[in-house]
Design a protein around this motif. Structure first.
Motif, PDB file in Angstrom:
ATOM      1  N   THR A 394      56.476 109.371  23.994  1.00  0.00           N
ATOM      2  CA  THR A 394      57.677 110.080  23.527  1.00  0.00           C
ATOM      3  C   THR A 394      57.331 110.805  22.218  1.00  0.00           C
ATOM      4  OG1 THR A 394      58.521 108.261  22.180  1.00  0.00           O
ATOM      5  CG2 THR A 394      59.241 108.325  24.477  1.00  0.00           C
ATOM      6  N   LEU A 395      58.031 111.893  22.008  1.00  0.00           N
ATOM      7  CA  LEU A 395      57.792 112.670  20.781  1.00  0.00           C
ATOM      8  C   LEU A 395      58.159 111.827  19.551  1.00  0.00           C
ATOM      9  CD1 LEU A 395      56.919 115.611  19.936  1.00  0.00           C
ATOM     10  CD2 LEU A 395      59.347 116.043  19.554  1.00  0.00           C
ATOM     11  N   ARG A 396      59.228 111.062  19.684  1.00  0.00           N
ATOM     12  CA  ARG A 396      59.705 110.212  18.596  1.00  0.00           C
ATOM     13  C   ARG A 396      58.592 109.259  18.134  1.00  0.00           C
ATOM     14  NH1 ARG A 396      64.576 107.499  21.137  1.00  0.00           N
ATOM     15  NH2 ARG A 396      65.709 109.452  21.103  1.00  0.00           N
ATOM     16  N   GLU A 397      57.926 108.613  19.105  1.00  0.00           N
ATOM     17  CA  GLU A 397      56.843 107.680  18.742  1.00  0.00           C
ATOM     18  C   GLU A 397      55.666 108.447  18.149  1.00  0.00           C
ATOM     19  OE1 GLU A 397      58.180 104.679  22.248  1.00  0.00           O
ATOM     20  OE2 GLU A 397      56.341 105.836  22.531  1.00  0.00           O
ATOM     21  N   LYS A 398      55.358 109.574  18.759  1.00  0.00           N
ATOM     22  CA  LYS A 398      54.226 110.363  18.256  1.00  0.00           C
ATOM     23  C   LYS A 398      54.468 110.766  16.800  1.00  0.00           C
ATOM     24  CE  LYS A 398      51.662 114.592  18.731  1.00  0.00           C
ATOM     25  NZ  LYS A 398      51.477 115.917  19.309  1.00  0.00           N
ATOM     26  N   TRP A 399      55.720 111.022  16.462  1.00  0.00           N
ATOM     27  CA  TRP A 399      56.056 111.512  15.127  1.00  0.00           C
ATOM     28  C   TRP A 399      56.476 110.397  14.160  1.00  0.00           C
ATOM     29  CZ3 TRP A 399      59.321 116.707  15.464  1.00  0.00           C
ATOM     30  CH2 TRP A 399      58.519 117.697  16.053  1.00  0.00           C
ATOM     31  N   ALA A 400      56.281 109.142  14.557  1.00  0.00           N
ATOM     32  CA  ALA A 400      56.770 108.036  13.715  1.00  0.00           C
ATOM     33  C   ALA A 400      56.173 108.097  12.307  1.00  0.00           C
ATOM     34  CB  ALA A 400      56.471 106.699  14.373  1.00  0.00           C
ATOM     35  N   ALA A 401      54.911 108.536  12.205  1.00  0.00           N
ATOM     36  CA  ALA A 401      54.280 108.607  10.882  1.00  0.00           C
ATOM     37  C   ALA A 401      54.392 110.012  10.294  1.00  0.00           C
ATOM     38  CB  ALA A 401      52.815 108.199  10.987  1.00  0.00           C
ATOM     39  N   GLY A 402      55.306 110.797  10.827  1.00  0.00           N
ATOM     40  CA  GLY A 402      55.484 112.177  10.366  1.00  0.00           C
ATOM     41  C   GLY A 402      55.221 113.121  11.520  1.00  0.00           C
ATOM     42  N   PRO A 403      55.866 114.302  11.487  1.00  0.00           N
ATOM     43  CA  PRO A 403      55.734 115.222  12.614  1.00  0.00           C
ATOM     44  C   PRO A 403      54.315 115.756  12.750  1.00  0.00           C
ATOM     45  CG  PRO A 403      56.884 116.272  10.796  1.00  0.00           C
ATOM     46  CD  PRO A 403      56.712 114.837  10.422  1.00  0.00           C
ATOM     47  N   ARG A 404      53.900 116.040  13.976  1.00  0.00           N
ATOM     48  CA  ARG A 404      52.589 116.631  14.240  1.00  0.00           C
ATOM     49  C   ARG A 404      52.813 117.823  15.158  1.00  0.00           C
ATOM     50  NH1 ARG A 404      48.525 113.760  12.686  1.00  0.00           N
ATOM     51  NH2 ARG A 404      47.104 114.781  14.136  1.00  0.00           N
ATOM     52  N   THR A 405      52.543 119.004  14.630  1.00  0.00           N
ATOM     53  CA  THR A 405      52.735 120.226  15.414  1.00  0.00           C
ATOM     54  C   THR A 405      51.565 121.166  15.172  1.00  0.00           C
ATOM     55  OG1 THR A 405      53.753 121.647  13.726  1.00  0.00           O
ATOM     56  CG2 THR A 405      55.225 120.116  14.869  1.00  0.00           C
ATOM     57  N   TYR A 406      51.464 122.170  16.023  1.00  0.00           N
ATOM     58  CA  TYR A 406      50.578 123.291  15.742  1.00  0.00           C
ATOM     59  C   TYR A 406      51.487 124.468  15.402  1.00  0.00           C
ATOM     60  CZ  TYR A 406      46.796 126.715  16.401  1.00  0.00           C
ATOM     61  OH  TYR A 406      45.870 127.723  16.236  1.00  0.00           O
ATOM     62  N   LEU A 407      51.395 124.935  14.171  1.00  0.00           N
ATOM     63  CA  LEU A 407      52.175 126.072  13.663  1.00  0.00           C
ATOM     64  C   LEU A 407      53.681 125.806  13.623  1.00  0.00           C
ATOM     65  CD1 LEU A 407      50.362 128.976  15.589  1.00  0.00           C
ATOM     66  CD2 LEU A 407      50.028 128.325  13.199  1.00  0.00           C
ATOM     67  N   GLY A 408      54.062 124.541  13.803  1.00  0.00           N
ATOM     68  CA  GLY A 408      55.499 124.243  13.845  1.00  0.00           C
ATOM     69  C   GLY A 408      56.148 124.746  15.118  1.00  0.00           C
ATOM     70  N   LEU A 409      55.332 125.180  16.085  1.00  0.00           N
ATOM     71  CA  LEU A 409      55.865 125.822  17.289  1.00  0.00           C
ATOM     72  C   LEU A 409      55.825 124.917  18.508  1.00  0.00           C
ATOM     73  CD1 LEU A 409      54.323 129.362  16.796  1.00  0.00           C
ATOM     74  CD2 LEU A 409      56.711 128.953  17.398  1.00  0.00           C
ATOM     75  N   MET A 410      54.784 124.036  18.566  1.00  0.00           N
ATOM     76  CA  MET A 410      54.647 123.137  19.724  1.00  0.00           C
ATOM     77  C   MET A 410      53.963 121.866  19.262  1.00  0.00           C
ATOM     78  SD  MET A 410      53.434 125.556  22.906  1.00  0.00           S
ATOM     79  CE  MET A 410      54.350 124.730  24.182  1.00  0.00           C
TER      80      MET A 410
END
Ligand code: FAD
Ligand code: N01
Length: 528
Positions: A394-410
């Motif tokens: 889940t995105l929520r778990e992936k981001w538990a330690a802070g968001p991870r994106t490429y360019l804030g787009l995906m």
């Protein structure tokens, strides 16, 4: 077969423009919006005094020159009803409402890798499938609602600025408390002070505020119209996505003290957010920052007659600009009124709400109405509120330690899920309209590219994402920005991991990177 080509979540500035662009591409697109009509921020935040802090000339769409030429803004900083009227006009002008489901909240997204499509579940239990999902869910759309002890005991009225009643609230002659002194609190306090019988403000952190010098805009608008297109083009390459009379290229450290003072004074008289662009190093050099902060403190001392009160209203605990600056229309002067008082809740903590009011320190403040202006779970809150799933991840778990994106787009692992003004893009550090239009155009071109090449999905390479996350953090660490316990850092939400959320490298620079990636056939993305 999917039900739609694309589903857009949210019908604010981002979602409306995204719908228009995808329709132009020939995509069957549906928008799902939790609110009862279009407008996003400007649909929900109807509190007294709500208005923009970027000038209306720029806090508006630039995609259609006819719209730009025909719409008349009345004030330098438009108030909420005018901005909402503008967004309603846009919805009507481009016939957007027919593809929007209102009063419907997306609760779940499931990626089906075999069919390359998302299943979107809404709070009415319905599901819809689409190849692409665009989250236009807003950076400041999930309110933060601290649970003050005793809330249920309070016998009076309670309102949140972030979901103000549409029918308005009668405050005349009432004893009112406001908790929170960010932009929403400041605007509310300034607007209601002359109306209410008694106003008690509960302040945790004093705000830096620069004057708006708001007023009619007709003359400037008329002068600008012949070159509006060029004006917009210039904005797109600036640091913050809007014009400052002069974007200063000089450094504080190279400037004589008299010139420093004159520059701050000039910017103060111009008003607005260009104040912190007085010198290039205000956000990177501690001395430059302190000089800019001290000038504001001096103005507060000038405006507030009682020196003790002035001191309590003076921000000292964090660098200027490290929390979003407020743009005010007479905020500090409000404290010269007899019917307004300030409670510093660091000295007198709020213990609880009582039947009659608020118990802070030793004092029970009796009030009829409590207004909470306590902010938002910014940037990640609305996304994490949705269960976004690809198999076990889940995105929520992936981001538990802070968001991870490429360019804030995906975000890697979640194909064909595009984020408008997502974390690690300039977003909230910019004129949001410049950033929104750029992202919507970028996403539209990416989808166009996928379709033209007969490809089914795209997502970031893990390495490109890792590099972008690191770059984002490294650039933030070059500035004073992470030194404040701000919502930019997630510090306002208990338990939220503290990482600097927006990209601080500037709108123009970001745009060059985003364009470069697209031109290099979406370098750093996997397409299949
Ligand atoms: P929003 O306007 O937040 O719209 C997002 C929409 O998505 C909302 O309507 C929400 O209901 C919907 N949504 C979210 N989650 C779901 C879900 N799960 N299912 C269905 N629908 C969902 N920025 C500036 O640059 N300048 C300003 O002057 C300025 N002033 C502001 C004043 C206030 C009071 C606030 C709160 C913010 C301000 N901002 C300003 C930031 C503002 O949020 C953006 O400028 C802009 O309005 C964002 O548009 P958006 O469409 O991206 O998001
Ligand atoms: O929210 P905020 P906002 N007990 O988080 C206090 C945009 N915006 O809605 O600073 C007591 O800034 C909190 O204290 P502290 C703009 O981007 C723009 O005002 O955390 N107090 C703070 O004082 C803006 O930045 C405009 O110590 C509590 C306040 O509540 C963003 O939206 C207008 C508390 C929250 O301030 C958010 O602004 C409005 C608690 N438990 C919004 N929890 C314009 O002018 C929080 N606070 C364009």
């Amino acid at each position: 077969m999917p039900d739609h080509d694309a589903i857009v979540i949210g019908a604010g500035f981002s979602g409306l423009y995204q719908l228009k662009r995808l329709r132009e591409l020939g995509l069957d697109t549906c928008v799902v919006e939790a609110g009862g009509d279009v407008g996003g921020t400007w649909y929900w935040n109807r509190y007294p005094g709500a208005r923009c802090d970027i000038e209306s000339l720029e806090y508006s769409y630039s995609f259609d020159q006819e719209l730009e030429q025909e719409w008349d803004w009345s004030e330098r900083y438009a108030a909420q009803p005018e901005i909402l009227a503008y967004l309603r006009h846009v919805a009507e002008r481009y016939d957007l409402r027919r593809d929007i489901s209102f009063d419907t909240r997306v609760v779940k997204l499931d990626w089906d890798g075999e069919r390359a499509q998302w299943t979107v579940t809404t709070d009415d239990g319905a599901t819809r499938r689409a190849r692409y999902v665009i989250a236009a869910t807003g950076c400041l759309s999930k309110p933060s609602r601290p649970d003050f002890p005793g809330m249920a005991d309070f016998a009076g009225e309670v309102y949140w600025t972030s979901s103000w009643p549409h029918e308005g609230v009668e405050l005349a002659g009432k004893r009112v408390a406001v908790i929170g002194t960010g932009s929403s609190g400041l605007q509310t306090i300034t607007a209601i002070a002359p109306v209410v019988e008694r106003l008690t403000v509960f302040q945790r952190t004093p705000a830096y505020a620069v004057p708006a010098h708001n007023g009619p805009i007709a003359e400037r608008l008329a002068a600008l119209r012949p070159r509006y297109g060029d004006f917009r083009e210039e904005s797109r390459m600036t640091r913050a996505g809007f014009h400052c009379a002069e974007e200063n290229s000089t450094f504080y450290v190279d400037t004589e003290p008299e010139q420093v003072r004159a520059e701050f004074e000039r910017r103060w008289l111009d008003g607005g957010l260009c104040y912190t662009q007085a010198f290039r190093d205000i956000l990177t050099d501690v001395d430059a920052n302190e000089a800019a902060a001290e000038h504001v403190r001096e103005q507060i001392r000038r405006k507030v007659s009682d020196p003790d009160l002035a001191e309590r209203l003076t921000p000292r605990s964090y660098p200027i600009g490290a929390k979003r600056m407020c743009v005010d229309t007479g905020y500090f002067e409000v404290y010269n009124r007899d019917n307004v008082s300030l409670v510093d809740i660091n000295a007198e903590p709020i213990h609880r709400l009582t039947e009659r009011g608020i118990l802070a320190g030793e004092t029970e403040h009796e009030v009829d109405v409590i207004i909470l202006a306590t902010g938002f779970d910014a940037m990640t809150g609305a996304l994490n509120a949705i269960e976004i799933r690809n198999g076990e991840r889940t995105l929520r778990e992936k981001w538990a330690a802070g968001p991870r994106t490429y360019l804030g787009l995906m975000s890697e692992g979640f194909p064909n899920l595009f984020l408008i003004t997502g974390p690690q893009s300039p977003s909230v550090l910019s004129n949001m309209l410049t950033s929104i239009e750029y992202h919507v155009d970028w996403v539209t071109h990416a989808i166009e590219h996928l379709r033209a090449k007969g490809l089914r999905w795209m997502e970031p390479d893990p390495e490109a994402e890792e590099n972008w996350v690191n770059a984002n953090n490294d650039v933030a660490d070059l500035t004073v920005m992470p030194r404040a316990a701000s919502w930019y850092m997630g510090a306002n939400i208990p338990g939220k991991r503290r990482v600097f959320l927006p990209f601080v490298g500037g709108v123009g620079t970001y745009r060059q990177i985003g364009d470069g990636v697209a031109i290099a056939r979406y370098h750093g993305f996997e397409l299949a």
